[in-house]
Design an enzyme around this catalytic site. Sequence first.
Site, PDB file in Angstrom:
ATOM      1  N   ASP A   8      -9.055-109.151   3.455  1.00  0.00           N
ATOM      2  CA  ASP A   8      -8.467-109.529   4.741  1.00  0.00           C
ATOM      3  C   ASP A   8      -9.301-108.789   5.791  1.00  0.00           C
ATOM      4  OD1 ASP A   8      -6.961-109.735   7.030  1.00  0.00           O
ATOM      5  OD2 ASP A   8      -5.225-108.635   6.253  1.00  0.00           O
ATOM      6  N   LYS A  70     -14.367-108.869  15.431  1.00  0.00           N
ATOM      7  CA  LYS A  70     -13.920-110.194  14.972  1.00  0.00           C
ATOM      8  C   LYS A  70     -13.749-111.156  16.151  1.00  0.00           C
ATOM      9  CE  LYS A  70     -10.208-112.025  12.065  1.00  0.00           C
ATOM     10  NZ  LYS A  70      -9.143-111.580  11.156  1.00  0.00           N
ATOM     11  N   GLU A 147      -5.686-116.990   6.950  1.00  0.00           N
ATOM     12  CA  GLU A 147      -4.803-115.857   6.668  1.00  0.00           C
ATOM     13  C   GLU A 147      -3.374-116.291   6.323  1.00  0.00           C
ATOM     14  OE1 GLU A 147      -5.523-113.541  10.162  1.00  0.00           O
ATOM     15  OE2 GLU A 147      -7.551-113.078   9.498  1.00  0.00           O
ATOM     16  N   ASP A 169       2.454-114.317  11.960  1.00  0.00           N
ATOM     17  CA  ASP A 169       1.498-113.231  11.675  1.00  0.00           C
ATOM     18  C   ASP A 169       1.056-112.542  12.969  1.00  0.00           C
ATOM     19  OD1 ASP A 169      -0.697-111.677  11.080  1.00  0.00           O
ATOM     20  OD2 ASP A 169      -1.751-113.195   9.919  1.00  0.00           O
TER      21      ASP A 169
END
Length: 596
Positions: A8, A70, A147, A169
Amino acid sequence: MGATIGIDLGTTNSCMAAMEGGRVTIIPNAEGERTTPSVVAFSKEGERLVGSIAQRQAVVNPDRTISSVKRHMGSKWKTRVDGKSFTPQEISAMILRKMRRDAEQYLGRDVTDAVITVPAYFDDSQRQATKDAGRIAGLNVLRIINEPTSAALAYGLDNGTPQKVMVYDLGGGTFDVSIIEIGDDVIEVLATSGDNHLGGDDFDERLVDHIVQEFKREQGEDLHRNAMAMQRVMEAAEQAKKELSAGFSTQINLPFISQNSQGPVHLDMTVTRAEFEQMTRDLVERTTAPVRMALDDAGIASSELGCVLLVGGSTRIPAVQEHVRRITGKEPSASVNPDECVATGAAIQGDTLSGATTGIVRSNSLLLLDVTPLSLSIETVGGVATRLVERNSTLPVHYSKTFSTAASFQTSVEIKVLQGERPMAKDNKAIGTFRLKGIKRAPAGVPQIEVTFDIDANGILTVSAKDLDTGKEQSITIDDSDRMSDDEVQQAINDAEEYAEEDEFRRATMEVRQRAEKLLSEVDSALSAAGKQLEKSEKKQVKADAAELRRVLMRRPSKKERADPEEEGRRIVVAAEKLDRSSARLRELVAQQQSS
Ligand code: AMP
């Protein structure tokens, strides 16, 4: 055979897992932590630091510290350090490389393959960049998966009831919400939505602002000017935030935060959960619109949801859980560990793809259906984006549509591939352009040009075109400058290899440094807690040794040390051992105080 791990690769933290003896294990990093901060830093001496070590020096070395890389994946963003520029792929690869190395140490064998997760909202170039990062880190990336899909997969391990599920999330830097259908052998993502710029970091920031403002009101000093102090405030704010998830108030205590004419100044304040909720209410509210959008796209009402899964560390915040309860009318599930379930799902998927036999009954038959995060179009006459693939189409996608020419006797057409939801081409992201040449000369509207979009299971797109008049397939080139060429990827792999030995060595020095810093902070706290109980001379010695160690840690390496980097570590060890000895009684006094 090398091991396969699930990674992850998060905006703020990354986590990895592997199947071991039929069970998923979260792999701790070399520092013993179950998640690794996604932070890379280049120290002034040219060391490359990754993880907690990099995070801890971020505020005092901001120009040479890269966090949340990211957010730049798939863009042309670059950072320059010491005359060398790094792409987001290369920075991410440094994180992945550390994880790979730590996993190898933990598992005791080579790690060759990985499944890496990305937010559902990542577009094609962001997915490709993530894959490239894996390759640069020396990993064979078996698959890139979303994800929320990965989390659902982790959930699917122990829940076989067919149902529609919402995955909510909220991590450190991104928010994703997905509606997923869990069937007997299939997990299908029905719809996704989210906000790539919302996460736990924003909650920390609110607390940091509060602490700094309160300190200014009480002491008249603006801590923003003191980088060291800000580093400590940021760490304390995140800690306080976590404590407020469990308790109703928390104490923020930072001795010796600064100095004024009367001597050292300490920061000591209480923050209640109610105050924290007040200062972050709008952040929690911002998750409502994407939740509604995902439900609308999936064509269901929240009452049709079987359950709601909470993913991401920030869903431990009670106000977030309460909000989810309120907007969905469901009790969110707590059976999936929110920090780790994404990596867990990736490990399960990795195990399936690598064909390992694990004893997990359903994993080999589990079929994963991901969706296109954004619609795909091509630009047609008048700058219009003509859609070929709708958002949330299930992968893999194969879709063709026939177009023609806009002008008479045109022998070539330029096809611009777009990603996004906007009707006009200029408002979407151009992800590739190619020219189809050699079209038969004919009046406008006569030639038949078939454009095909193929998206594979990783969400990676290939576009092709064919002139149906001649029946000949044309060769096309996708001009995607966001992607790294194979040569560039190879170059980056070579660079990473070149630094591997040096990085390893620097890591050892950094560990010594880290232990010394921990000792210093323990001694600082002990001095304020029990310093009065020491003899004057003894206290003076402790302070002198602490000052010496601080000086050794702060000083720039000499010419000799640069030639022999071990020298730096040796100096730190000598000064730290001295302080360790002189402060032993002081620390014992504090331990006695705490146990009584
Ligand atoms: P993730 O990306 O899932 O690792 O989430 C990381 C974010 O979760 C960071 O912003 C953490 O500060 C936050 N976090 C972790 N544990 C807690 C907690 N107990 N309460 C509130 N936030 C937390």
